[in-house]
Design a protein around this motif. Structure first.
Motif, PDB file in Angstrom:
ATOM      1  N   ALA A  75       0.849  -1.194   0.000  1.00 16.19           N
ATOM      2  CA  ALA A  75       0.000   0.000   0.000  1.00 16.19           C
ATOM      3  C   ALA A  75       0.882   1.240   0.000  1.00 16.19           C
ATOM      4  O   ALA A  75       1.956   1.249   0.616  1.00 16.19           O
ATOM      5  N   ILE A  76       0.434   2.272  -0.686  1.00 13.83           N
ATOM      6  CA  ILE A  76       1.185   3.524  -0.716  1.00 13.83           C
ATOM      7  C   ILE A  76       0.220   4.699  -0.620  1.00 13.83           C
ATOM      8  O   ILE A  76      -0.828   4.712  -1.268  1.00 13.83           O
ATOM      9  N   GLU A  77       0.565   5.642   0.245  1.00  9.30           N
ATOM     10  CA  GLU A  77      -0.254   6.845   0.388  1.00  9.30           C
ATOM     11  C   GLU A  77      -0.005   7.765  -0.808  1.00  9.30           C
ATOM     12  O   GLU A  77       1.116   7.922  -1.266  1.00  9.30           O
ATOM     13  N   ASN A  78      -1.089   8.375  -1.292  1.00  9.26           N
ATOM     14  CA  ASN A  78      -1.026   9.128  -2.545  1.00  9.26           C
ATOM     15  C   ASN A  78      -1.718  10.484  -2.392  1.00  9.26           C
ATOM     16  O   ASN A  78      -2.547  10.855  -3.200  1.00  9.26           O
ATOM     17  N   TRP A  79      -1.342  11.217  -1.376  1.00  8.64           N
ATOM     18  CA  TRP A  79      -2.016  12.495  -1.140  1.00  8.64           C
ATOM     19  C   TRP A  79      -1.587  13.562  -2.142  1.00  8.64           C
ATOM     20  O   TRP A  79      -2.265  14.558  -2.330  1.00  8.64           O
ATOM     21  N   ALA A  80      -0.443  13.411  -2.789  1.00  6.92           N
ATOM     22  CA  ALA A  80       0.063  14.444  -3.698  1.00  6.92           C
ATOM     23  C   ALA A  80       0.468  13.852  -5.052  1.00  6.92           C
ATOM     24  O   ALA A  80       1.460  14.260  -5.635  1.00  6.92           O
ATOM     25  N   HIS A  81      -0.283  12.892  -5.542  1.00  8.60           N
ATOM     26  CA  HIS A  81       0.005  12.261  -6.835  1.00  8.60           C
ATOM     27  C   HIS A  81       1.451  11.767  -6.901  1.00  8.60           C
ATOM     28  O   HIS A  81       2.229  12.158  -7.774  1.00  8.60           O
ATOM     29  N   ASP A  82       1.813  10.912  -5.987  1.00  9.54           N
ATOM     30  CA  ASP A  82       3.191  10.433  -5.895  1.00  9.54           C
ATOM     31  C   ASP A  82       3.615   9.760  -7.201  1.00  9.54           C
ATOM     32  O   ASP A  82       2.980   8.823  -7.673  1.00  9.54           O
ATOM     33  N   MET A  83       4.714  10.230  -7.773  1.00  8.51           N
ATOM     34  CA  MET A  83       5.202   9.698  -9.048  1.00  8.51           C
ATOM     35  C   MET A  83       5.791   8.300  -8.913  1.00  8.51           C
ATOM     36  O   MET A  83       6.063   7.636  -9.908  1.00  8.51           O
ATOM     37  N   ASN A  84       6.021   7.844  -7.685  1.00 11.99           N
ATOM     38  CA  ASN A  84       6.632   6.543  -7.475  1.00 11.99           C
ATOM     39  C   ASN A  84       5.642   5.385  -7.575  1.00 11.99           C
ATOM     40  O   ASN A  84       6.052   4.226  -7.595  1.00 11.99           O
ATOM     41  N   ILE A  85       4.363   5.680  -7.644  1.00  8.04           N
ATOM     42  CA  ILE A  85       3.369   4.611  -7.599  1.00  8.04           C
ATOM     43  C   ILE A  85       3.527   3.663  -8.784  1.00  8.04           C
ATOM     44  O   ILE A  85       3.424   2.437  -8.636  1.00  8.04           O
ATOM     45  N   GLY A  86       3.807   4.190  -9.955  1.00  2.07           N
ATOM     46  CA  GLY A  86       4.013   3.319 -11.110  1.00  2.07           C
ATOM     47  C   GLY A  86       5.147   2.347 -10.883  1.00  2.07           C
ATOM     48  O   GLY A  86       5.048   1.158 -11.217  1.00  2.07           O
ATOM     49  N   ILE A 197      15.770   7.304   1.266  1.00  2.00           N
ATOM     50  CA  ILE A 197      15.898   6.815  -0.106  1.00  2.00           C
ATOM     51  C   ILE A 197      14.555   6.948  -0.813  1.00  2.00           C
ATOM     52  O   ILE A 197      13.511   7.107  -0.185  1.00  2.00           O
ATOM     53  N   ASN A 198      14.610   6.888  -2.117  1.00  2.65           N
ATOM     54  CA  ASN A 198      13.420   7.020  -2.946  1.00  2.65           C
ATOM     55  C   ASN A 198      12.342   6.025  -2.514  1.00  2.65           C
ATOM     56  O   ASN A 198      12.632   4.870  -2.211  1.00  2.65           O
ATOM     57  N   ALA A 199      11.087   6.480  -2.504  1.00  2.00           N
ATOM     58  CA  ALA A 199       9.992   5.630  -2.036  1.00  2.00           C
ATOM     59  C   ALA A 199       9.826   4.383  -2.896  1.00  2.00           C
ATOM     60  O   ALA A 199       9.530   3.300  -2.387  1.00  2.00           O
ATOM     61  N   GLY A 200      10.031   4.523  -4.207  1.00  2.00           N
ATOM     62  CA  GLY A 200       9.941   3.350  -5.069  1.00  2.00           C
ATOM     63  C   GLY A 200      11.039   2.351  -4.779  1.00  2.00           C
ATOM     64  O   GLY A 200      10.808   1.134  -4.774  1.00  2.00           O
ATOM     65  N   ALA A 201      12.243   2.850  -4.499  1.00  4.71           N
ATOM     66  CA  ALA A 201      13.354   1.962  -4.154  1.00  4.71           C
ATOM     67  C   ALA A 201      13.108   1.295  -2.805  1.00  4.71           C
ATOM     68  O   ALA A 201      13.386   0.100  -2.636  1.00  4.71           O
ATOM     69  N   ALA A 202      12.605   2.053  -1.837  1.00  7.83           N
ATOM     70  CA  ALA A 202      12.313   1.485  -0.520  1.00  7.83           C
ATOM     71  C   ALA A 202      11.275   0.374  -0.629  1.00  7.83           C
ATOM     72  O   ALA A 202      11.385  -0.673   0.027  1.00  7.83           O
ATOM     73  N   ALA A 203      10.263   0.590  -1.467  1.00  3.27           N
ATOM     74  CA  ALA A 203       9.234  -0.439  -1.641  1.00  3.27           C
ATOM     75  C   ALA A 203       9.830  -1.700  -2.248  1.00  3.27           C
ATOM     76  O   ALA A 203       9.502  -2.820  -1.832  1.00  3.27           O
ATOM     77  N   ALA A 204      10.728  -1.540  -3.214  1.00  4.29           N
ATOM     78  CA  ALA A 204      11.362  -2.698  -3.832  1.00  4.29           C
ATOM     79  C   ALA A 204      12.192  -3.477  -2.822  1.00  4.29           C
ATOM     80  O   ALA A 204      12.159  -4.721  -2.787  1.00  4.29           O
ATOM     81  N   ILE A 205      12.935  -2.771  -1.981  1.00  6.14           N
ATOM     82  CA  ILE A 205      13.752  -3.435  -0.962  1.00  6.14           C
ATOM     83  C   ILE A 205      12.871  -4.205   0.012  1.00  6.14           C
ATOM     84  O   ILE A 205      13.149  -5.366   0.358  1.00  6.14           O
ATOM     85  N   ALA A 206      11.789  -3.581   0.473  1.00  8.93           N
ATOM     86  CA  ALA A 206      10.912  -4.233   1.445  1.00  8.93           C
ATOM     87  C   ALA A 206      10.212  -5.441   0.844  1.00  8.93           C
ATOM     88  O   ALA A 206      10.077  -6.495   1.489  1.00  8.93           O
ATOM     89  N   MET A 207       9.773  -5.322  -0.398  1.00  9.39           N
ATOM     90  CA  MET A 207       9.137  -6.470  -1.048  1.00  9.39           C
ATOM     91  C   MET A 207      10.120  -7.626  -1.197  1.00  9.39           C
ATOM     92  O   MET A 207       9.772  -8.783  -0.965  1.00  9.39           O
ATOM     93  N   HIS A 208      11.347  -7.303  -1.567  1.00 13.75           N
ATOM     94  CA  HIS A 208      12.331  -8.376  -1.722  1.00 13.75           C
ATOM     95  C   HIS A 208      12.674  -8.993  -0.373  1.00 13.75           C
ATOM     96  O   HIS A 208      12.973 -10.197  -0.301  1.00 13.75           O
TER      97      HIS A 208
END
Length: 217
Positions: A75-86, A197-208
């Motif tokens: 899950a990711i919060e998207n209060w400001a159209h976060d570009m990392n969601i993609g 670190i970048n939110a997209g990178a953090a998500a990738a690390i946590a998923m892995h």
């Protein structure tokens, strides 16, 4: 399976062509397989999919993924159209996450997903409370990922087999409401000068990290 058709010249000689060309031999030679898309068989399949899904319809790919998705959610919060969601959606697809949950604004930039949102289940929640109510009904603990005071290291943390990994938006991290209500907040160890670190990178690390604990190669 047939290889990519056609030849390349000039500057394209050292640039591998993605995917495969039309199935050789025309319609008379097409396999009798309901999962295959006649249009792709006729024109070739240049999509960003692994080879086992070449020529498959989108519906067939999704149906196959549904038989083996992992029980963690992102899950990711998207209060400001976060570009990392993609980027998060693309990584969730790569690791076969059960679902991606977008909290806050419904609209998001799909460019970074590289069309993987066609194959990845994505659910919207109006706010954190709605997400947490859904997770509670599903019996899923929610873990926040942020480098906050009092957070515990992701490294060495026993991630539940079924859970929700919640990320804040790029600029401010987890919202106050999310921080107060998640089961634990985990941080990723950092060793350089940057604060985060970048939110997209953090998500990738946590998923892995979940994959390393629970998924077989």
């Amino acid at each position: 399976m047939p290889g990519a058709a056609g030849e390349r010249d000039g500057a394209d000689l050292d640039r591998p062509e993605v995917g495969v060309g039309p199935w050789p031999g025309g319609p008379e030679s097409w396999p009798d397989d309901p999962r295959l898309d006649p249009e792709l068989l006729a024109e070739g399949d240049r999509r960003n999919v692994v080879d086992r899904y070449r020529y498959w319809t989108v519906a067939a790919v999704v149906a196959d993924l549904d038989t083996r998705r992992h029980p963690f959610h992102v899950a990711i919060e998207n209060w400001a159209h976060d570009m990392n969601i993609g980027s998060v959606v693309r990584t969730a697809n790569a690791f076969a996450a059960a679902e991606v949950h977008i909290v806050g604004r419904r609209r998001w930039n799909r460019r970074g997903a590289m069309v993987t949102d066609r194959y990845q289940h994505v659910r919207h929640h109006a706010g954190v409370a709605e997400l947490l109510a859904w997770a509670d009904a599903a019996g899923l603990p929610v873990l926040g990922i942020d480098n906050l005071p009092g957070s515990v290291p992701l490294e060495g943390y026993a991630l539940p087999p079924a859970c929700v990994l919640l990320f804040g938006q790029e600029s401010v991290g987890l919202s106050d409401e999310a921080r107060a209500r998640v089961q634990d907040v985990l941080h990723i160890a950092q060793f350089g000068s940057t604060r985060s670190i970048n939110a997209g990178a953090a998500a990738a690390i946590a998923m892995h990290a979940w994959i390393a604990q629970h998924a077989r190669p």
